[in-house]
Design a protein around this motif. Structure first.
Motif: not given
Ligand SMILES: *Cc1c(COP(=O)(O)O)cnc(C)c1O
Length: 392
Positions: A66-70, A92-97, A164-169, A188-195
């Protein structure tokens, strides 16, 4: 709309309203499927999305959560992270890394990024490896992969796992191999603003490793092995691991399936807009370098998720644009080691100079498939006006 109006209308940093106008017949068909079936969590539409994602990326397994963080937390747990194990992550990254490492029971060990790029630097990552290091986990940020060849070589030589934190990739590949599949696994993250954005939160783990995929499937569903709730025979009643509830949502899966069918066209439009920005902003005083002029690592491609420029007087430029209705975002405002939530790790300003410099200068401009050319031009006009006005 008449040119005069376009020149004055606000440019939001992000919206996907128009993409739903285009995708609506497909979205509707997939949503009606979900509504007719009446299963809204971890159902057949989620299974359909997983198969489609596996096809699109070439992954043996795509496991929706249910999220990229999970996805990151479950990937780390499934990879066998034990309490106190260290994972080398970028400063340097998004906090979740980094927070995912702590949530999975490990210790994030920060290393600085490359000079002139935003990815984890293989040499600093190498220097951060200790006897307790279990994994190295770079993040692929904005429009390109980190130096995966260099990082894979370090992981191999030091005998640690590459994750790999490939959430954006989504769409980023090295020699044709999709991000997330160059080591043991990725996300992968599918947060609304992601690709590839949902209309809420969703994410996935990508891996070619059967055992790792099985472990993630169990962890997302209270520790029970099995595929989806629509396939009860495949769900074991036996709880094999202390899991969580990170099942994926069928409504999000419906939206994502419809948008996945348009992803190639969306990526092409993103590339077109990035080239337009590059051409207009190249050489503007105050803009230090446009993203298109920074080389990607050999074997990698460029896929624009975020169009990020490094500029002089970033905060003043952002305020100038905001006053004219143009939205921007700072990716990322504070180096991770200096975030209060990591204060216990004891880092000080100056420890990660490249990450700090990136945080001070980075500004993301509006870029999404529905952004009209005229809106991108207006953003560039205002950036020029800001710097040229001050130069006089
Ligand atoms: C968006 C993002 C995440 C987390 O994804 P969520 O779906 O928002 O939880 C983790 N790492 C990076 C680098 C991101 O950009």
């Amino acid at each position: 709309m008449p040119a005069a109006d376009a020149a004055l209308s606000p440019v939001p940093f992000f919206t996907q309203a128009a993409s739903f106008d285009r995708a609506w017949p497909d979205v509707r068909a997939h949503l009606l499927d979900v509504l007719d079936r009446g299963k809204f969590s971890h159902g057949a539409k989620v299974g359909e999305l997983e198969r489609a994602l596996a096809r699109w990326t070439g992954a043996r397994h795509a496991v929706a959560v249910n999220s990229g963080t999970d996805a990151l937390v479950l990937l780390l747990r499934a990879a066998g992270l034990a309490p106190g194990d260290e994972v080398v992550v970028p400063a340097y990254s998004f906090l979740a890394t980094a927070s995912a490492v702590e949530l999975a029971g490990g210790v994030p060990v920060f290393a600085d990024i490359e000079a002139g790029a935003h990815g984890l630097d293989p040499d600093t990552a190498d220097a951060a490896v200790t006897a307790r290091t279990r994994a190295i986990m770079p993040a692929h940020l904005f429009d390109r992969l980190a130096d995966l060849r260099g990082l894979a070589a370090v992981a191999r030589r030091r005998g640690v796992t590459l994750l790999e934190d490939s959430a954006e990739a989504i769409g980023m590949r090295l020699d044709g191999r999709h991000a997330g599949l160059l080591g043991a696994g990725g996300v992968l993250s599918f947060f609304p603003s992601k690709t590839l954005g949902a209309i809420g939160d969703a994410g996935a783990v990508l891996t070619d490793d059967d055992a790792l995929a099985d472990a993630v499937r169990a962890l997302r569903h209270h520790g029970r092995r099995g595929a989806t709730l629509d396939d009860p025979a495949a769900i074991s009643a036996a709880t094999v691991l202390p899991g969580v509830n990170s099942k994926a949502d069928d409504v999000q899966a419906a939206v994502l399936l419809a948008k996945l069918a348009r992803l190639d066209a969306d990526l092409a439009r993103r590339a077109e807009l990035a080239a337009r920005y590059d051409a207009r902003l190249r050489g503007v005083p105050g803009v230090r370098r446009v993203p298109g002029d920074a080389p990607v690592h050999p074997g990698g491609n460029r896929v624009v998720y975020v169009y990020l420029v490094e500029v002089d007087d970033r905060d003043a430029l952002a305020a100038h644009l905001a006053a004219r209705g143009i939205g921007t975002e700072v990716y990322y405002p504070v180096p991770l080691p200096l975030q209060p939530c990591f204060a216990h790790l004891g880092h000080r300003p100056g420890d990660f100079p490249r990450a700090e410099a990136a945080c001070a200068a980075a500004l993301a401009l509006p870029l999404y498939p529905d952004l009209p050319d005229a809106a991108a031009d207006r953003v560039c006009d205002e950036i020029e006006r800001f710097y040229l006005g001050r130069a006089r």
